[in-house]
Design a protein around this motif. Structure first.
Motif, short mmCIF file in Angstrom:
data_model
loop_
_atom_site.label_atom_id
_atom_site.label_comp_id
_atom_site.label_asym_id
_atom_site.label_seq_id
_atom_site.Cartn_x
_atom_site.Cartn_y
_atom_site.Cartn_z
N HIS A 20 0.84 -1.20 0.00
CA HIS A 20 0.00 0.00 0.00
C HIS A 20 0.87 1.25 0.00
N ILE A 21 0.62 2.13 -0.95
CA ILE A 21 1.40 3.36 -1.09
C ILE A 21 0.47 4.55 -1.29
N ALA A 22 1.02 5.73 -1.09
CA ALA A 22 0.37 6.98 -1.46
C ALA A 22 1.22 7.59 -2.57
N ILE A 23 0.60 8.23 -3.54
CA ILE A 23 1.31 8.87 -4.64
C ILE A 23 0.97 10.36 -4.57
N THR A 24 1.98 11.18 -4.35
CA THR A 24 1.79 12.60 -4.14
C THR A 24 2.25 13.40 -5.35
N ASN A 25 1.41 14.32 -5.83
CA ASN A 25 1.82 15.24 -6.88
C ASN A 25 2.52 16.42 -6.19
N MET A 26 3.64 16.88 -6.75
CA MET A 26 4.46 17.87 -6.08
C MET A 26 4.11 19.32 -6.41
N TYR A 27 3.10 19.53 -7.25
CA TYR A 27 2.70 20.90 -7.58
C TYR A 27 2.12 21.62 -6.37
N ASN A 28 2.53 22.85 -6.18
CA ASN A 28 1.93 23.75 -5.18
C ASN A 28 1.90 23.15 -3.77
N GLY A 29 2.97 22.53 -3.35
CA GLY A 29 3.07 22.00 -2.00
C GLY A 29 2.65 20.55 -1.83
N GLY A 30 2.08 19.94 -2.87
CA GLY A 30 1.74 18.52 -2.82
C GLY A 30 0.28 18.23 -2.55
N ARG A 48 -8.74 10.70 2.33
CA ARG A 48 -9.83 11.69 2.27
C ARG A 48 -11.07 11.30 3.07
N ASP A 49 -11.64 10.16 2.81
CA ASP A 49 -12.87 9.76 3.51
C ASP A 49 -12.67 8.57 4.44
N GLY A 50 -11.41 8.22 4.69
CA GLY A 50 -11.12 7.10 5.58
C GLY A 50 -11.41 5.74 4.97
N VAL A 51 -11.57 5.68 3.63
CA VAL A 51 -11.90 4.41 2.97
C VAL A 51 -10.88 4.04 1.89
N HIS A 52 -9.68 4.58 1.99
CA HIS A 52 -8.56 4.23 1.11
C HIS A 52 -8.73 4.61 -0.35
N THR A 53 -9.46 5.69 -0.63
CA THR A 53 -9.57 6.16 -2.01
C THR A 53 -8.23 6.69 -2.52
N GLY A 54 -7.32 7.03 -1.60
CA GLY A 54 -6.00 7.52 -1.97
C GLY A 54 -4.90 6.51 -1.72
N THR A 55 -5.27 5.24 -1.58
CA THR A 55 -4.28 4.18 -1.37
C THR A 55 -4.15 3.37 -2.65
N TRP A 56 -2.93 3.12 -3.05
CA TRP A 56 -2.63 2.47 -4.33
C TRP A 56 -1.61 1.36 -4.10
N PHE A 57 -1.45 0.50 -5.08
CA PHE A 57 -0.29 -0.38 -5.11
C PHE A 57 0.08 -0.65 -6.56
N LEU A 58 1.34 -1.03 -6.76
CA LEU A 58 1.87 -1.31 -8.09
C LEU A 58 1.89 -2.81 -8.28
N ASP A 59 1.38 -3.28 -9.42
CA ASP A 59 1.43 -4.72 -9.69
C ASP A 59 1.65 -4.95 -11.19
N GLY A 60 1.74 -6.21 -11.56
CA GLY A 60 1.86 -6.58 -12.97
C GLY A 60 3.13 -6.10 -13.63
N GLN A 61 4.23 -6.02 -12.88
CA GLN A 61 5.48 -5.48 -13.42
C GLN A 61 6.01 -6.31 -14.58
N VAL A 62 6.34 -5.64 -15.67
CA VAL A 62 7.00 -6.26 -16.82
C VAL A 62 8.33 -5.55 -17.00
N VAL A 63 9.42 -6.26 -16.75
CA VAL A 63 10.76 -5.68 -16.82
C VAL A 63 11.29 -5.88 -18.24
N PRO A 64 11.97 -4.86 -18.80
CA PRO A 64 12.56 -5.03 -20.13
C PRO A 64 13.40 -6.30 -20.19
#
Length: 181
Positions: free
Chosen positions: A92-102, A127-143
């Motif tokens: 589980h990760i959060a992804i932050t955009n860095m514009y204007n303080g994040g 935001r609403d305590g239900v993980h709408t801003g929680t992500w994960f990375l999967d399905g990695q395909v390496v060159p």
């Protein structure tokens, strides 16, 4: 199908190689935009969102730093904030955009495209305590030219094709919801 609209490549802003590290600035490039000599397409923020103090999220073909103020620069943290070392796949990760303080990448409202959710950023990580801003990375395909150790295979890699999946839909039996163009 097969056009990679939901596949992404994470690119470091400092030229690093190897695993994606927590707290490192990066650009997120859509694979679809790389096919058939199309212009590169990067995840970007543009305009205000109606979702709690954030910005609309879209892709742009105007480079990884479209307007020079970090609208296309992102940073990964653990869900609880911070983190150090390599980002493991399927954590589980959060992804932050860095514009204007994040602001945090978030799902907010239903999308008319593909049955998922609208994507924007918000000033609140959970935001609403239900993980709408929680992500994960999967399905990695390496060159194919990359040699991987077991540790490398367990961590997300710069330059590898990954899917970015939101946790919210799975928690509410609505199925997987992926970041897609």
């Amino acid at each position: 199908p097969g056009v990679h609209t939901g596949s992404w490549i994470f690119q470091p802003t400092d030229g690093s190689q190897g695993c994606i590290k927590y707290q490192t600035d990066l650009h997120i490039r859509n694979v679809y935009g790389m096919q058939n000599n199309r212009r590169a397409s990067y995840l970007d923020t543009c305009g205000h969102s109606s979702c709690r103090g954030g910005y609309e999220v879209s892709t742009t073909a105007h480079g990884s730093n479209r307007d020079g103020v970090h609208t296309g620069t992102w940073r990964i943290t653990t869900f609880s904030g911070g983190g150090s070392g390599c980002v493991p796949l399927n954590s589980h990760i959060a992804i932050t955009n860095m514009y204007n303080g994040g602001s945090y990448l978030d799902t907010c409202g239903h999308s008319g495209c593909g049955g998922g959710y609208e994507v924007s950023t918000t000033s609140l990580q959970n935001r609403d305590g239900v993980h709408t801003g929680t992500w994960f990375l999967d399905g990695q395909v390496v060159p194919s030219q990359a040699v991987q150790t077991a540790a490398q295979a367990a961590a997300a890699q710069y330059g590898a094709e990954v899917h970015v999946r939101n946790v919210y839909g799975n928690q509410h039996n609505r199925g997987a919801s992926y970041l897609d163009t």
